[in-house]
Design a protein around this motif. Structure first.
Motif, PDB file in Angstrom:
ATOM      1  N   UNK A 215      -5.041  -4.735  10.121  1.00 13.86           N
ATOM      2  CA  UNK A 215      -5.097  -5.726  11.203  1.00 13.86           C
ATOM      3  C   UNK A 215      -5.419  -7.133  10.715  1.00 13.86           C
ATOM      4  N   UNK A 216      -5.364  -7.379   9.406  1.00 12.16           N
ATOM      5  CA  UNK A 216      -5.623  -8.702   8.862  1.00 12.16           C
ATOM      6  C   UNK A 216      -4.389  -9.198   8.125  1.00 12.16           C
ATOM      7  N   UNK A 255       3.599 -14.496   3.845  1.00  9.61           N
ATOM      8  CA  UNK A 255       2.462 -13.989   4.599  1.00  9.61           C
ATOM      9  C   UNK A 255       2.874 -12.752   5.377  1.00  9.61           C
ATOM     10  N   UNK A 256       2.081 -11.683   5.225  1.00 10.09           N
ATOM     11  CA  UNK A 256       2.273 -10.456   5.997  1.00 10.09           C
ATOM     12  C   UNK A 256       1.180 -10.443   7.055  1.00 10.09           C
ATOM     13  N   UNK A 257       1.522 -10.661   8.328  1.00 11.35           N
ATOM     14  CA  UNK A 257       0.475 -10.751   9.357  1.00 11.35           C
ATOM     15  C   UNK A 257       0.076  -9.385   9.902  1.00 11.35           C
ATOM     16  N   UNK A 258      -1.174  -9.279  10.308  1.00 13.85           N
ATOM     17  CA  UNK A 258      -1.676  -8.108  11.032  1.00 13.85           C
ATOM     18  C   UNK A 258      -1.271  -6.798  10.352  1.00 13.85           C
ATOM     19  N   UNK A 280       1.045  -3.758  -3.030  1.00 14.92           N
ATOM     20  CA  UNK A 280       0.111  -3.918  -1.923  1.00 14.92           C
ATOM     21  C   UNK A 280      -0.422  -2.558  -1.496  1.00 14.92           C
ATOM     22  N   UNK A 281      -1.728  -2.455  -1.437  1.00 18.19           N
ATOM     23  CA  UNK A 281      -2.359  -1.242  -0.923  1.00 18.19           C
ATOM     24  C   UNK A 281      -3.284  -1.604   0.223  1.00 18.19           C
ATOM     25  N   UNK A 282      -3.497  -0.648   1.116  1.00 20.75           N
ATOM     26  CA  UNK A 282      -4.368  -0.861   2.264  1.00 20.75           C
ATOM     27  C   UNK A 282      -5.350   0.311   2.309  1.00 20.75           C
ATOM     28  N   UNK A 283      -6.585   0.113   1.881  1.00 19.24           N
ATOM     29  CA  UNK A 283      -7.555   1.211   1.849  1.00 19.24           C
ATOM     30  C   UNK A 283      -7.805   1.794   3.228  1.00 19.24           C
ATOM     31  N   UNK A 284      -8.123   3.090   3.231  1.00 19.56           N
ATOM     32  CA  UNK A 284      -8.487   3.766   4.471  1.00 19.56           C
ATOM     33  C   UNK A 284      -9.929   3.465   4.825  1.00 19.56           C
ATOM     34  N   UNK A 309      -2.755   4.050   1.421  1.00 22.36           N
ATOM     35  CA  UNK A 309      -3.571   4.884   2.301  1.00 22.36           C
ATOM     36  C   UNK A 309      -3.094   4.706   3.731  1.00 22.36           C
ATOM     37  N   UNK A 310      -3.031   5.810   4.485  1.00 22.18           N
ATOM     38  CA  UNK A 310      -2.541   5.759   5.858  1.00 22.18           C
ATOM     39  C   UNK A 310      -3.688   5.938   6.841  1.00 22.18           C
ATOM     40  N   UNK A 311      -3.694   5.098   7.851  1.00 20.00           N
ATOM     41  CA  UNK A 311      -4.724   5.189   8.879  1.00 20.00           C
ATOM     42  C   UNK A 311      -4.066   5.014  10.234  1.00 20.00           C
ATOM     43  N   UNK A 312      -4.266   5.991  11.124  1.00 22.78           N
ATOM     44  CA  UNK A 312      -3.693   5.929  12.461  1.00 22.78           C
ATOM     45  C   UNK A 312      -4.789   6.233  13.465  1.00 22.78           C
ATOM     46  N   UNK A 313      -5.036   5.351  14.377  1.00 21.54           N
ATOM     47  CA  UNK A 313      -6.066   5.583  15.381  1.00 21.54           C
ATOM     48  C   UNK A 313      -5.528   6.501  16.476  1.00 21.54           C
TER      49      UNK A 313
END
Length: 325
Positions: A215-216, A255-258, A280-284, A309-313
Motif C-alpha cells: 500500500x506504499x 514510480x509504482x504507486x500503492x 522488487x520484493x514486498x515482505x509479508x 511474498x504474497x499477502x491477501x487480507x
C-alpha cells in the motif's frame, strides 16, 4: 479470471475513484477590501476564483486579468458569470488575478501546491519521494496567526528544511527523508487543516534489491545519464498501464504507486543497448523477504531471480470472490 488480473481490476477502479475525488474544484472567495486574497490550488487540478461583490455598469460577466494581461476563455480558463476557473494548474499559473469590472476590484494571489489540507478528521494524503521537496497548502489561506506543526510540535524557522517560511499559508518541506513521514497541521496556532506526508523510497540501479511495503509507493531510478528514452518492462512485459508514473530525464524514473503483492518481480529499464534490472520484493507481515542481487548487462542476457511474498487480507479475498462470480 486469474488472481493477478483481479487485483489489477481492483486497482484500476480504486484509482479511478481517487481521481474523481481529487478532481473536485476548490473555491477561493474574494473580498471587497482591495487586498489580494491568498488562494492555493493543487498542481494538476483546477481552482475557481469567486467574486463576492457586484459587477459594475450592470454587466453580467466579469472581466479578468492576470498581472496586467487580459484573460480570455479557452483551454486554460473557464468564465461563468462573475467566476473564473483556472484549469490544470501548474507553477506558471501562480500570480495575481483580478476582476477588473468590479467596484472595487477584487484580487486573488494564486499559488500552486502539491497537496491541499483537509478540514475533516481524515488528513489529506500527501505523497513525495525521498530527496525531493513537497509543498503543502491550506485550502483556506485567509486565516490569521498561521503556524505549522509536525506531530504535536510547532515547527520553527529553518530556511534549509522549510525555505518558504513557517508562518504562511504554504509550507515547503525540502530534502524529504524518512523523518518527514508524519502528520502535519497548519492554520491558526498550528491547528485547522491536516496533512499526512508519505515519503516513497527511491531504489537506485546500483542497489542490491528493492524492498517495498504494501500500500506504499516505490520509485525505481536509473543512475547516471541516459542518452535515449527509457522503456520499462516487468517480467519481460512492457509497462503500458497508466497506473505507473514515469518521470526524470528520458523517463529514467518509474514510480509504482500503492504496492500490492503482484507488483513484486523483475523490472527492466531499457535504453539504447543497455538493460538495467531491478528486483522488487514486498515482505509479508512477518518481514520475510528473499531477493538476489540482479546482474546489470549491456544489451540482452541479464539473469534475475526473485521470491515475492504474497499477502491477501480477508476483505480483499471477499472482494475478489465477488468479482470472479
Amino acid at each position: 479470471m486469474n488472481f493477478s488480473k483481479l487485483l489489477c481490476l481492483v486497482l484500476v477502479y480504486s484509482q479511478q475513484l481517487g481521481q474523481v475525488l481529487a478532481n473536485e474544484t476548490p473555491e477561493c472567495n474574494g473580498n471587497i477590501a482591495g487586498t489580494a486574497v491568498p488562494c492555493n490550488g493543487k498542481k494538476g487540478g483546477a481552482l475557481q476564483l469567486k467574486v463576492t461583490g457586484g459587477l459594475s455598469n450592470t454587466e453580467t460577466v466579469a472581466k479578468w486579468q492576470k498581472g496586467t494581461g487580459d484573460i480570455a476563455a479557452g483551454n486554460k480558463y473557464t468564465m461563468a458569470g462573475k467566476d473564473l476557473t483556472i484549469k490544470t494548474l501548474d507553477v506558471p499559473d501562480e500570480g495575481e488575478y483580478k476582476a477588473t469590472n468590479v467596484s472595487p476590484e477584487e484580487k486573488f494571489e494564486v499559488k500552486v501546491v502539491d497537496c491541499l489540507g483537509s478540514k475533516t478528521s481524515t488528513p489529506a494524503m500527501c505523497k513525495g519521494k525521498k530527496g525531493d521537496s513537497i509543498k503543502l497548502g491550506l485550502s483556506d489561506g485567509t486565516v490569521s496567526s498561521i503556524s505549522w506543526k509536525k506531530g504535536t510540535e510547532k515547527i520553527t524557522a529553518d530556511t534549509t528544511k522549510y525555505p518558504g517560511g513557517v508562518t504562511e499559508a504554504t509550507l515547503t518541506i525540502k530534502n524529504l527523508d524518512d523523518e518527514d513521514e508524519a502528520k502535519f497541521t497548519g492554520g491558526t496556532n498550528g491547528e485547522g487543516e491536516s496533512f499526512s506526508v508519505q515519503v516513497a523510497p527511491v531504489c537506485l540501479s546500483s542497489d542490491a534489491s528493492c524492498v517495498g511495503k504494501l500500500s506504499r509507493d516505490l520509485v525505481l531510478k536509473v543512475e547516471g545519464p541516459v542518452g535515449a528514452k527509457v522503456t520499462w518492462e516487468k517480467d519481460d512485459t512492457p509497462l503500458t498501464d497508466q497506473r505507473y508514473v514515469k518521470s526524470g530525464t528520458n523517463d529514467k524514473e518509474l514510480m509504482i504507486p500503492n504496492l500490492v503483492a503482484p507488483d513484486a518481480g523483475t523490472y527492466k529499464a531499457k535504453y539504447g543497448e543497455n538493460t538495467v534490472p531491478f528486483t522488487v520484493s514486498i515482505p509479508g507481515p512477518g518481514g520475510s523477504s528473499t531477493t538476489k542481487k540482479p546482474t546489470t548487462t549491456s544489451g540482452s542476457g541479464s539473469v534475475l531471480s526473485y521470491s515475492p511474498a504474497l499477502l491477501v487480507t480477508v476483505t480483499l479475498v471477499h472482494l475478489l470472490l465477488q468479482l470472479a462470480a
